[in-house]
Structures are given as C-alpha cells and as structure tokens.
Design a protein around this motif. Structure first.
Motif, PDB file in Angstrom:
ATOM      1  N   GLN A   1      22.311  33.900  13.947  1.00  0.00           N
ATOM      2  CA  GLN A   1      23.100  35.021  13.435  1.00  0.00           C
ATOM      3  C   GLN A   1      23.623  35.969  14.517  1.00  0.00           C
ATOM      4  N   ARG A   2      22.694  36.504  15.325  1.00  0.00           N
ATOM      5  CA  ARG A   2      23.125  37.504  16.310  1.00  0.00           C
ATOM      6  C   ARG A   2      22.166  37.551  17.489  1.00  0.00           C
ATOM      7  N   ILE A   3      22.699  38.099  18.593  1.00  0.00           N
ATOM      8  CA  ILE A   3      21.911  38.268  19.810  1.00  0.00           C
ATOM      9  C   ILE A   3      22.327  39.587  20.458  1.00  0.00           C
ATOM     10  N   ARG A   4      21.392  40.195  21.144  1.00  0.00           N
ATOM     11  CA  ARG A   4      21.696  41.359  21.986  1.00  0.00           C
ATOM     12  C   ARG A   4      21.180  41.046  23.371  1.00  0.00           C
ATOM     13  N   ALA A   5      22.058  41.161  24.356  1.00  0.00           N
ATOM     14  CA  ALA A   5      21.712  40.823  25.734  1.00  0.00           C
ATOM     15  C   ALA A   5      22.150  41.949  26.657  1.00  0.00           C
ATOM     16  N   ILE A   6      21.583  41.939  27.858  1.00  0.00           N
ATOM     17  CA  ILE A   6      21.832  42.991  28.856  1.00  0.00           C
ATOM     18  C   ILE A   6      22.397  42.380  30.132  1.00  0.00           C
ATOM     19  N   LYS A   7      23.378  43.059  30.696  1.00  0.00           N
ATOM     20  CA  LYS A   7      23.891  42.755  32.048  1.00  0.00           C
ATOM     21  C   LYS A   7      23.844  44.055  32.830  1.00  0.00           C
ATOM     22  N   ASN A   8      23.030  44.090  33.874  1.00  0.00           N
ATOM     23  CA  ASN A   8      22.985  45.258  34.759  1.00  0.00           C
ATOM     24  C   ASN A   8      24.085  45.114  35.801  1.00  0.00           C
TER      25      ASN A   8
ATOM     26  N   GLN B   1      28.822  34.075  27.507  1.00  0.00           N
ATOM     27  CA  GLN B   1      27.521  33.562  27.924  1.00  0.00           C
ATOM     28  C   GLN B   1      26.427  33.982  26.945  1.00  0.00           C
ATOM     29  N   ALA B   2      26.503  35.205  26.447  1.00  0.00           N
ATOM     30  CA  ALA B   2      25.536  35.648  25.439  1.00  0.00           C
ATOM     31  C   ALA B   2      25.676  34.790  24.174  1.00  0.00           C
ATOM     32  N   GLY B   3      26.899  34.433  23.820  1.00  0.00           N
ATOM     33  CA  GLY B   3      27.110  33.536  22.683  1.00  0.00           C
ATOM     34  C   GLY B   3      26.477  32.181  22.924  1.00  0.00           C
ATOM     35  N   GLY B   4      26.610  31.654  24.128  1.00  0.00           N
ATOM     36  CA  GLY B   4      25.967  30.386  24.476  1.00  0.00           C
ATOM     37  C   GLY B   4      24.456  30.477  24.355  1.00  0.00           C
ATOM     38  N   LEU B   5      23.897  31.605  24.761  1.00  0.00           N
ATOM     39  CA  LEU B   5      22.448  31.803  24.628  1.00  0.00           C
ATOM     40  C   LEU B   5      22.039  31.884  23.159  1.00  0.00           C
TER      41      LEU B   5
ATOM     42  N   VAL C   1      27.504  35.505  15.095  1.00  0.00           N
ATOM     43  CA  VAL C   1      28.195  34.294  14.678  1.00  0.00           C
ATOM     44  C   VAL C   1      29.074  34.658  13.494  1.00  0.00           C
ATOM     45  N   LYS C   2      30.361  34.399  13.638  1.00  0.00           N
ATOM     46  CA  LYS C   2      31.293  34.651  12.552  1.00  0.00           C
ATOM     47  C   LYS C   2      31.498  33.377  11.728  1.00  0.00           C
ATOM     48  N   ARG C   3      31.543  32.232  12.455  1.00  0.00           N
ATOM     49  CA  ARG C   3      31.777  30.958  11.775  1.00  0.00           C
ATOM     50  C   ARG C   3      31.373  29.807  12.685  1.00  0.00           C
ATOM     51  N   LEU C   4      30.777  28.763  12.096  1.00  0.00           N
ATOM     52  CA  LEU C   4      30.460  27.538  12.819  1.00  0.00           C
ATOM     53  C   LEU C   4      31.381  26.442  12.311  1.00  0.00           C
ATOM     54  N   ILE C   5      32.006  25.722  13.244  1.00  0.00           N
ATOM     55  CA  ILE C   5      32.943  24.656  12.910  1.00  0.00           C
ATOM     56  C   ILE C   5      32.583  23.455  13.771  1.00  0.00           C
ATOM     57  N   ARG C   6      31.928  22.449  13.177  1.00  0.00           N
ATOM     58  CA  ARG C   6      31.458  21.263  13.904  1.00  0.00           C
ATOM     59  C   ARG C   6      30.758  21.650  15.200  1.00  0.00           C
ATOM     60  N   ASN C   7      31.339  21.296  16.356  1.00  0.00           N
ATOM     61  CA  ASN C   7      30.695  21.588  17.647  1.00  0.00           C
ATOM     62  C   ASN C   7      31.219  22.890  18.262  1.00  0.00           C
TER      63      ASN C   7
ATOM     64  N   VAL D   1      32.835  49.352  25.148  1.00  0.00           N
ATOM     65  CA  VAL D   1      33.738  49.288  26.304  1.00  0.00           C
ATOM     66  C   VAL D   1      34.679  48.097  26.202  1.00  0.00           C
ATOM     67  N   ALA D   2      34.262  47.074  25.444  1.00  0.00           N
ATOM     68  CA  ALA D   2      35.105  45.888  25.251  1.00  0.00           C
ATOM     69  C   ALA D   2      34.659  45.169  23.990  1.00  0.00           C
ATOM     70  N   SER D   3      35.623  44.500  23.349  1.00  0.00           N
ATOM     71  CA  SER D   3      35.304  43.698  22.172  1.00  0.00           C
ATOM     72  C   SER D   3      36.296  42.548  22.091  1.00  0.00           C
ATOM     73  N   ALA D   4      35.889  41.487  21.395  1.00  0.00           N
ATOM     74  CA  ALA D   4      36.759  40.322  21.234  1.00  0.00           C
ATOM     75  C   ALA D   4      36.133  39.350  20.248  1.00  0.00           C
ATOM     76  N   GLU D   5      36.981  38.466  19.731  1.00  0.00           N
ATOM     77  CA  GLU D   5      36.503  37.281  19.017  1.00  0.00           C
ATOM     78  C   GLU D   5      36.643  36.135  19.990  1.00  0.00           C
ATOM     79  N   ILE D   6      35.579  35.367  20.146  1.00  0.00           N
ATOM     80  CA  ILE D   6      35.543  34.299  21.144  1.00  0.00           C
ATOM     81  C   ILE D   6      35.183  32.985  20.462  1.00  0.00           C
ATOM     82  N   LEU D   7      35.956  31.950  20.757  1.00  0.00           N
ATOM     83  CA  LEU D   7      35.668  30.613  20.252  1.00  0.00           C
ATOM     84  C   LEU D   7      35.184  29.766  21.408  1.00  0.00           C
ATOM     85  N   CYS D   8      33.999  29.166  21.248  1.00  0.00           N
ATOM     86  CA  CYS D   8      33.418  28.303  22.273  1.00  0.00           C
ATOM     87  C   CYS D   8      33.145  26.931  21.658  1.00  0.00           C
ATOM     88  N   ALA D   9      33.311  25.892  22.486  1.00  0.00           N
ATOM     89  CA  ALA D   9      33.060  24.528  22.030  1.00  0.00           C
ATOM     90  C   ALA D   9      32.043  23.876  22.959  1.00  0.00           C
TER      91      ALA D   9
END
Length: 154
Positions: free
Chosen positions: A38-45, A74-78, A121-127, A142-150
C-alpha cells in the motif's frame, strides 16, 4: 514477506540488498514506515557532500528535481520489494522508470534538508506499478508526481 517479518527502520544495508543502485545514485537512506502493498515512507538525508552539488549550482547548491523524482521512484521500488513474500524477494531486482506525470516542484531542496518521501500504490498493472508520490521537507511538500515503474526482464 509479511509485515511482521520486516523490522523498521529498514537501514541502508538492507536497502543495498533490495535495490541495484549504488553511490552516487542510491537516493534512499532509510525506510521508516511500511504498509505492505500500500504505502511506504522513506528518508533521504541531503548533505553538501553530494557529488551533484559541485555543478548544480556553484555557490548556490540545489538538489536537481530529477533526482528528487528518482528518490521517489527508488522508494516505490522498495515498497514493491518489501511487499513480496520472503521467498520471492530478489536481490537487486530491476525496476525501470517508465513514465512521470503531474510532476510539481514547490521549493528547492538544499544541503541540510531531509527528504521525507511517501509513496502510495495507486494501481498495479501486470509487471508495472503506478505510484502516487510526495517528498516533504519539514512537513512541506517540495515535490510530487505520479510515477509508473515496470519490472525489468532478466
């Protein structure tokens, strides 16, 4: 991997097993929250020692927006990796950034900032996974986006 098996925070040693990225391109230092699938929270110093600050910009260091986007990806990949059952976890599995929509940059990220990255996670589509992402500093987006990763084919 069940959520019970994941000990938070997830440190950089574990992150190195889950992501193929290395210096100077590993942009997540720690995972502090996880709701598997569902969701993750990560830190980058963000420190002045980052190599990109030499040229972006001399005398006025600003983290490039594309690297903030990359940190969110990368946080999405994690999130994807940490949501898998333990026997399906794959060291260094490759996920490729396919699409970025609605990217917004609200303020500059500078040395001394700590990026607090939230990915849902907004949506899962196959891989592939469509993520809703936001990066905050001191509670302000400071920044936002919708990102699609395969997932890459081996």
């Amino acid at each position: 991997m069940s959520q019970d098996a994941i000990k938070l925070p997830v440190d950089v040693a574990c992150i190195l097993h889950l992501l193929p990225h290395r210096y100077p391109f590993l942009l997540v230092d720690r995972v502090v929250e996880l709701e598997a699938g569902q969701r993750i929270r990560a830190i980058k110093n963000v420190t002045f020692n980052e190599p990109f600050f030499q040229g972006h910009f001399p005398g006025r260091p600003v983290m490039p927006g594309v690297l903030v986007i990359e940190a969110m990806a990368q946080a999405g990949g994690l999130l994807t990796q940490l949501s898998l059952p333990r026997d399906q976890l794959s060291e260094g599995k490759l996920f490729y950034l396919v699409k970025v929509d609605n990217a917004r940059f609200n303020r500059m990220v500078v040395p001394g900032d700590q990026l607090d990255i939230e990915v849902k996670v907004k949506r899962l589509i196959r891989n592939m996974a469509l993520y809703e992402c936001a990066a905050r500093v001191n509670g302000q987006v400071v920044a936002s986006a919708e990102i699609l990763c395969a997932e890459g084919k081996e």
